[in-house]
Design a protein around this motif. Structure first.
Motif, PDB file in Angstrom:
ATOM      1  N   ILE A  75       0.855  -1.189   0.000  1.00 26.58           N
ATOM      2  CA  ILE A  75       0.000   0.000   0.000  1.00 26.58           C
ATOM      3  C   ILE A  75       0.887   1.233   0.000  1.00 26.58           C
ATOM      4  O   ILE A  75       1.685   1.432   0.925  1.00 26.58           O
ATOM      5  N   THR A  76       0.772   2.068  -1.017  1.00 21.00           N
ATOM      6  CA  THR A  76       1.571   3.292  -1.074  1.00 21.00           C
ATOM      7  C   THR A  76       0.854   4.433  -0.355  1.00 21.00           C
ATOM      8  O   THR A  76      -0.361   4.415  -0.169  1.00 21.00           O
ATOM      9  N   GLY A  77       1.642   5.428   0.046  1.00 18.89           N
ATOM     10  CA  GLY A  77       1.068   6.568   0.760  1.00 18.89           C
ATOM     11  C   GLY A  77       0.378   6.144   2.039  1.00 18.89           C
ATOM     12  O   GLY A  77      -0.674   6.661   2.405  1.00 18.89           O
ATOM     13  N   ALA A  78       0.998   5.198   2.755  1.00 14.91           N
ATOM     14  CA  ALA A  78       0.317   4.550   3.879  1.00 14.91           C
ATOM     15  C   ALA A  78       0.740   5.069   5.247  1.00 14.91           C
ATOM     16  O   ALA A  78       0.365   4.494   6.266  1.00 14.91           O
ATOM     17  N   ALA A  79       1.498   6.159   5.303  1.00 19.90           N
ATOM     18  CA  ALA A  79       1.928   6.680   6.599  1.00 19.90           C
ATOM     19  C   ALA A  79       0.778   7.253   7.398  1.00 19.90           C
ATOM     20  O   ALA A  79       0.766   7.193   8.630  1.00 19.90           O
ATOM     21  N   GLN A  80      -0.204   7.819   6.691  1.00 15.10           N
ATOM     22  CA  GLN A  80      -1.340   8.445   7.370  1.00 15.10           C
ATOM     23  C   GLN A  80      -2.534   8.455   6.432  1.00 15.10           C
ATOM     24  O   GLN A  80      -2.480   7.942   5.323  1.00 15.10           O
ATOM     25  N   GLY A  81      -3.628   9.060   6.881  1.00 10.61           N
ATOM     26  CA  GLY A  81      -4.798   9.225   6.027  1.00 10.61           C
ATOM     27  C   GLY A  81      -5.401   7.925   5.541  1.00 10.61           C
ATOM     28  O   GLY A  81      -5.434   6.920   6.252  1.00 10.61           O
ATOM     29  N   MET A  82      -5.869   7.936   4.284  1.00  8.40           N
ATOM     30  CA  MET A  82      -6.524   6.764   3.727  1.00  8.40           C
ATOM     31  C   MET A  82      -5.598   5.559   3.665  1.00  8.40           C
ATOM     32  O   MET A  82      -6.022   4.433   3.924  1.00  8.40           O
ATOM     33  N   GLY A  83      -4.337   5.779   3.301  1.00 11.79           N
ATOM     34  CA  GLY A  83      -3.417   4.653   3.199  1.00 11.79           C
ATOM     35  C   GLY A  83      -3.242   3.920   4.507  1.00 11.79           C
ATOM     36  O   GLY A  83      -3.228   2.683   4.556  1.00 11.79           O
ATOM     37  N   ALA A 103      -4.254  -9.916   6.491  1.00  9.95           N
ATOM     38  CA  ALA A 103      -3.173  -9.716   5.525  1.00  9.95           C
ATOM     39  C   ALA A 103      -1.858  -9.351   6.198  1.00  9.95           C
ATOM     40  O   ALA A 103      -1.830  -8.902   7.354  1.00  9.95           O
ATOM     41  N   LYS A 104      -0.791  -9.519   5.457  1.00 11.39           N
ATOM     42  CA  LYS A 104       0.506  -8.937   5.791  1.00 11.39           C
ATOM     43  C   LYS A 104       0.721  -7.786   4.824  1.00 11.39           C
ATOM     44  O   LYS A 104       0.393  -7.903   3.642  1.00 11.39           O
ATOM     45  N   VAL A 105       1.248  -6.662   5.324  1.00 16.98           N
ATOM     46  CA  VAL A 105       1.255  -5.431   4.534  1.00 16.98           C
ATOM     47  C   VAL A 105       2.616  -4.767   4.516  1.00 16.98           C
ATOM     48  O   VAL A 105       3.260  -4.609   5.563  1.00 16.98           O
ATOM     49  N   VAL A 106       3.047  -4.374   3.316  1.00 15.04           N
ATOM     50  CA  VAL A 106       4.195  -3.494   3.145  1.00 15.04           C
ATOM     51  C   VAL A 106       3.650  -2.087   2.949  1.00 15.04           C
ATOM     52  O   VAL A 106       2.956  -1.817   1.961  1.00 15.04           O
ATOM     53  N   LEU A 107       3.920  -1.210   3.910  1.00 11.95           N
ATOM     54  CA  LEU A 107       3.478   0.177   3.834  1.00 11.95           C
ATOM     55  C   LEU A 107       4.608   1.010   3.248  1.00 11.95           C
ATOM     56  O   LEU A 107       5.766   0.851   3.650  1.00 11.95           O
ATOM     57  N   THR A 108       4.308   1.907   2.321  1.00 11.86           N
ATOM     58  CA  THR A 108       5.343   2.775   1.779  1.00 11.86           C
ATOM     59  C   THR A 108       4.906   4.228   1.854  1.00 11.86           C
ATOM     60  O   THR A 108       3.714   4.533   1.798  1.00 11.86           O
ATOM     61  N   ASP A 109       5.898   5.119   1.964  1.00 15.22           N
ATOM     62  CA  ASP A 109       5.632   6.556   2.025  1.00 15.22           C
ATOM     63  C   ASP A 109       6.971   7.282   2.032  1.00 15.22           C
ATOM     64  O   ASP A 109       7.995   6.693   2.399  1.00 15.22           O
ATOM     65  N   LEU A 110       6.962   8.561   1.685  1.00 16.10           N
ATOM     66  CA  LEU A 110       8.161   9.384   1.841  1.00 16.10           C
ATOM     67  C   LEU A 110       8.335   9.826   3.285  1.00 16.10           C
ATOM     68  O   LEU A 110       9.439  10.115   3.733  1.00 16.10           O
ATOM     69  N   ASN A 111       7.213   9.893   4.008  1.00 16.74           N
ATOM     70  CA  ASN A 111       7.230  10.328   5.410  1.00 16.74           C
ATOM     71  C   ASN A 111       7.685   9.161   6.282  1.00 16.74           C
ATOM     72  O   ASN A 111       6.882   8.352   6.750  1.00 16.74           O
ATOM     73  N   GLU A 112       8.981   9.096   6.499  1.00 26.77           N
ATOM     74  CA  GLU A 112       9.552   7.945   7.208  1.00 26.77           C
ATOM     75  C   GLU A 112       9.139   7.895   8.672  1.00 26.77           C
ATOM     76  O   GLU A 112       8.852   6.821   9.205  1.00 26.77           O
ATOM     77  N   THR A 113       9.093   9.041   9.327  1.00 24.96           N
ATOM     78  CA  THR A 113       8.743   9.071  10.757  1.00 24.96           C
ATOM     79  C   THR A 113       7.340   8.544  10.988  1.00 24.96           C
ATOM     80  O   THR A 113       7.116   7.641  11.812  1.00 24.96           O
ATOM     81  N   GLU A 114       6.370   9.100  10.259  1.00 25.09           N
ATOM     82  CA  GLU A 114       4.979   8.648  10.399  1.00 25.09           C
ATOM     83  C   GLU A 114       4.819   7.215   9.919  1.00 25.09           C
ATOM     84  O   GLU A 114       4.069   6.425  10.504  1.00 25.09           O
TER      85      GLU A 114
END
Length: 244
Positions: free
Chosen positions: A11-19, A31-42
């Motif tokens: 799931i991309t853009g998964a640091a916050q919000g809908m993702g 499920a097992k999930v790989v979360l991706t985002d540019l916002n590393e901290t969140e």
């Protein structure tokens, strides 16, 4: 047993919000999930909250090499990829006259190029497995007009979804698009916008904006085997906004 037991999702853009909402529901459904985002901290914090079945990868979704890293991470950690949710996106509230070429290329890369790259690299693994579900998050502005740049890219996501669905169907891979309306996420709560959002909500037939979890339930349906005969289609979550 959950609807996604035994499945692995990116799931991309998964640091916050809908993702983040998608990731939380997917894990609740097994499920097992790989979360991706540019916002590393969140992103790291969200993955930590979700537990051992979540892994975070810092990703520029417009980077081909980053997509290769994400796919490799998913395969290394979980051994398969069954679901891709291309959720990452940005918007601008600027007129045609005010959008710079730099602005336009940025929104194109994040909203449109990222979807192409995600499908290209993830579908290769799904093809080998003989199955998969790709969910591309577009917008109601992929159905009707809106801001320049944002509308353009969201219409493109809708078109790419149909093209990919036709090409990938004989590999057992389904591709669908989701078209949210106004959702309560950080994207629409930028600056002093609450009054404007409240006023706009009155124009929606259901008289309110949606919570991210309401979109997540549609994404879950498309990711699951419940949607086994749905591909190349648009699924609208907008409270009736585009029905008029």
């Amino acid at each position: 047993m959950g609807k996604l037991t035994g499945k692995v999702a990116i799931i991309t853009g998964a640091a916050q919000g809908m993702g983040a909402a998608h990731a939380k529901l997917f894990i609740a459904e097994g499920a097992k999930v790989v979360l991706t985002d540019l916002n590393e901290t969140e992103g790291q914090e969200t993955a930590k909250q979700l537990g051992d079945n979540a892994v975070f990868v810092k990703q520029d979704v417009a980077s081909e090499s980053d997509w290769q890293t994400v796919v490799k991470t998913a395969m290394t950690h979980f051994g398969q990829i069954d679901i891709l949710v291309n959720n990452a996106g940005i918007t601008y509230a600027k007129s045609l006259f005010d959008v710079s070429t730099e602005d336009y290329l940025k929104i194109f890369k994040i909203n449109q190029l990222s979807v192409f790259l995600g499908m290209k690299y993830v579908a290769a693994e799904m093809k080998n497995a003989g199955h998969g579900s790709i969910i591309n998050v577009s917008s109601i502005n992929g159905l009707v007009g809106g801001a320049i740049g944002y509308t353009d890219t969201k219409f493109a996501v809708r078109g790419m979804t149909k093209a990919a669905a036709l090409e990938l169907a004989h590999y057992g891979i389904r591709v669908n698009s989701v078209h949210p309306g106004v959702i309560s996420t950080p994207m629409i709560h930028q600056g002093d916008t609450d009054d404007a959002v409240a006023q706009f909500a009155k124009t929606i037939p259901l008289q309110r904006i949606a919570e991210p979890e309401e979109v997540s339930k549609m994404v879950l349906y498309l990711a699951s085997d419940d949607a086994s005969y749905s591909t190349g289609a648009e699924f609208v979550v907008d409270g009736g906004l585009t029905a008029e």
